[in-house]
Design an enzyme around this catalytic site. Sequence first.
Site, PDB file in Angstrom:
ATOM      1  N   GLY A   8       0.850  -1.202   0.000  1.00  0.00           N
ATOM      2  CA  GLY A   8       0.000   0.000   0.000  1.00  0.00           C
ATOM      3  C   GLY A   8       0.874   1.237   0.000  1.00  0.00           C
ATOM      4  O   GLY A   8       0.546   2.264   0.600  1.00  0.00           O
ATOM      5  N   GLY A  11       0.031   5.366  -1.192  1.00  0.00           N
ATOM      6  CA  GLY A  11      -0.906   6.293  -0.543  1.00  0.00           C
ATOM      7  C   GLY A  11      -0.215   7.429   0.194  1.00  0.00           C
ATOM      8  O   GLY A  11       0.988   7.658   0.028  1.00  0.00           O
ATOM      9  N   GLN A  12      -1.015   8.142   1.013  1.00  0.00           N
ATOM     10  CA  GLN A  12      -0.502   9.337   1.700  1.00  0.00           C
ATOM     11  C   GLN A  12       0.724   9.020   2.564  1.00  0.00           C
ATOM     12  O   GLN A  12       1.733   9.725   2.498  1.00  0.00           O
ATOM     13  CB  GLN A  12      -1.603   9.947   2.588  1.00  0.00           C
ATOM     14  CG  GLN A  12      -1.173  11.260   3.240  1.00  0.00           C
ATOM     15  CD  GLN A  12      -2.019  11.634   4.469  1.00  0.00           C
ATOM     16  OE1 GLN A  12      -2.780  10.824   4.977  1.00  0.00           O
ATOM     17  NE2 GLN A  12      -1.862  12.855   4.935  1.00  0.00           N
ATOM     18  N   ASP A  34       2.415  -1.741  -4.589  1.00  0.00           N
ATOM     19  CA  ASP A  34       1.052  -1.225  -4.677  1.00  0.00           C
ATOM     20  C   ASP A  34       0.290  -2.027  -5.730  1.00  0.00           C
ATOM     21  O   ASP A  34       0.888  -2.678  -6.586  1.00  0.00           O
ATOM     22  CB  ASP A  34       1.051   0.270  -5.022  1.00  0.00           C
ATOM     23  CG  ASP A  34      -0.212   0.962  -4.535  1.00  0.00           C
ATOM     24  OD1 ASP A  34      -0.167   1.623  -3.481  1.00  0.00           O
ATOM     25  OD2 ASP A  34      -1.266   0.817  -5.199  1.00  0.00           O
ATOM     26  N   ASP A  53      -0.925  -7.309  -5.099  1.00  0.00           N
ATOM     27  CA  ASP A  53      -2.207  -7.257  -4.403  1.00  0.00           C
ATOM     28  C   ASP A  53      -1.993  -7.934  -3.053  1.00  0.00           C
ATOM     29  O   ASP A  53      -1.813  -9.154  -2.982  1.00  0.00           O
ATOM     30  CB  ASP A  53      -3.261  -8.004  -5.247  1.00  0.00           C
ATOM     31  CG  ASP A  53      -4.621  -8.031  -4.564  1.00  0.00           C
ATOM     32  OD1 ASP A  53      -4.730  -7.513  -3.426  1.00  0.00           O
ATOM     33  OD2 ASP A  53      -5.563  -8.579  -5.166  1.00  0.00           O
ATOM     34  N   TYR A 142     -14.259   0.999   9.860  1.00  0.00           N
ATOM     35  CA  TYR A 142     -12.809   1.284   9.905  1.00  0.00           C
ATOM     36  C   TYR A 142     -12.291   1.035  11.324  1.00  0.00           C
ATOM     37  O   TYR A 142     -11.277   0.351  11.525  1.00  0.00           O
ATOM     38  CB  TYR A 142     -12.601   2.738   9.477  1.00  0.00           C
ATOM     39  CG  TYR A 142     -11.182   3.256   9.511  1.00  0.00           C
ATOM     40  CD1 TYR A 142     -10.215   2.760   8.648  1.00  0.00           C
ATOM     41  CD2 TYR A 142     -10.830   4.291  10.393  1.00  0.00           C
ATOM     42  CE1 TYR A 142      -8.925   3.277   8.664  1.00  0.00           C
ATOM     43  CE2 TYR A 142      -9.537   4.802  10.406  1.00  0.00           C
ATOM     44  CZ  TYR A 142      -8.590   4.294   9.536  1.00  0.00           C
ATOM     45  OH  TYR A 142      -7.323   4.812   9.548  1.00  0.00           O
ATOM     46  N   LYS A 146      -9.703  -1.650  12.941  1.00  0.00           N
ATOM     47  CA  LYS A 146      -8.504  -1.240  13.694  1.00  0.00           C
ATOM     48  C   LYS A 146      -8.423  -1.954  15.046  1.00  0.00           C
ATOM     49  O   LYS A 146      -7.353  -2.429  15.435  1.00  0.00           O
ATOM     50  CB  LYS A 146      -8.485   0.287  13.888  1.00  0.00           C
ATOM     51  CG  LYS A 146      -8.195   1.066  12.603  1.00  0.00           C
ATOM     52  CD  LYS A 146      -6.888   0.655  11.967  1.00  0.00           C
ATOM     53  CE  LYS A 146      -6.554   1.413  10.712  1.00  0.00           C
ATOM     54  NZ  LYS A 146      -5.447   0.809   9.939  1.00  0.00           N
ATOM     55  N   ILE A 172      -3.232  12.658   9.802  1.00  0.00           N
ATOM     56  CA  ILE A 172      -1.866  13.026   9.406  1.00  0.00           C
ATOM     57  C   ILE A 172      -1.932  14.127   8.356  1.00  0.00           C
ATOM     58  O   ILE A 172      -2.618  13.995   7.335  1.00  0.00           O
ATOM     59  CB  ILE A 172      -1.095  11.805   8.876  1.00  0.00           C
ATOM     60  CG1 ILE A 172      -0.942  10.797  10.024  1.00  0.00           C
ATOM     61  CG2 ILE A 172       0.280  12.213   8.351  1.00  0.00           C
ATOM     62  CD1 ILE A 172      -0.231   9.529   9.642  1.00  0.00           C
TER      63      ILE A 172
END
Length: 317
Positions: A8, A11-12, A34, A53, A142, A146, A172
């Site tokens: 991943g 991403g940000q 990614d 993946d 979400y 977590k 963030i």
Amino acid sequence: MKRILVVGAGGQIGTELVPHLQKHYGEDNVIGADLKDDAVAKIASYARAIKLDALDFNAFGQAVKDHNIDAIFNLVALLSATGEKNPELAWKINMGALVNSLTLAKEFKTAVFTPSSIGAFGVSTPHDKTPQDTVMRPDTIYGVCKVTGELLSDYYFHRFGVDARSVRFPGIISNGCLPGGGTTDYAVEVFYEILKTGHYTCPIPEDSYMDMLYMPDALNAVTQLMEADPSKLKHRNSFNITCMSFCPKELFAKIKERIPSATFDYNVDPVKAAIADSWPNMMDDSCAREEWGWNPQWHLDAMVDDMLKAIAAKLGK
Ligand code: AKB
């Protein structure tokens, strides 16, 4: 830790974590993975990159084996607001990548870092000075992912000795890659909109407080925790960490001090507002400070100055 796989990575967080890890562990020792071709092409411009993946267990395992990986950084996630649009997909992606990471960590004896979030808390959690160990009954899928991830990571540590560590990230703020689908995204979007158009319409109520962290502190948290002496860690998954707590009104006042012509209004998104309301106002991060020396540096004024400078440069203003 010598050979790192970041899944991943487009991403940000990944966009800035990969170069940060390269600086610490050497360019050749960090691989960014990614799912999307455009993200892989972008990562390839500054790091070793592979298309992967993370839900494909065999392909993920092959990558860990081929590259002799000893630490997996799992950044695969659908964030809080997007998760509410498709809870089943959020569970499948968020838990799928985590379960695969932990299972492979057990098999190949790697360390694992997977961020948790302020999203792990819910309305019944104390909102001020939110303790490290407290009520965790999140109201979003979400958050459910977590909390499950935290429990599962601790289980893999106690049961199989997997070196799994994690932090509960606040929102963030960064100027590299835009976040997407989160509740705290407004605190990044506002800088782009003000510099592009002079105006920002905020989806979060003006007085809704949430914890925030500037990216340089977030990156240091990751490497500091992963390098921490394990004998000092009473907790593992996951540590509260924070640096700032503000509401939209306070952030916008700081921007207006610097750009007096900036204008703001509100078009509150009820889903995001309810999520923001269920999250802490300000966490107590003393366990992270005591157990591994967490000591963030970027407070509100310094962050606003740096964001405006960096994004103005990016937009050619
Ligand atoms: C979100 O808003 O969903 C994320 C987070 C705080 O985990 N930025």
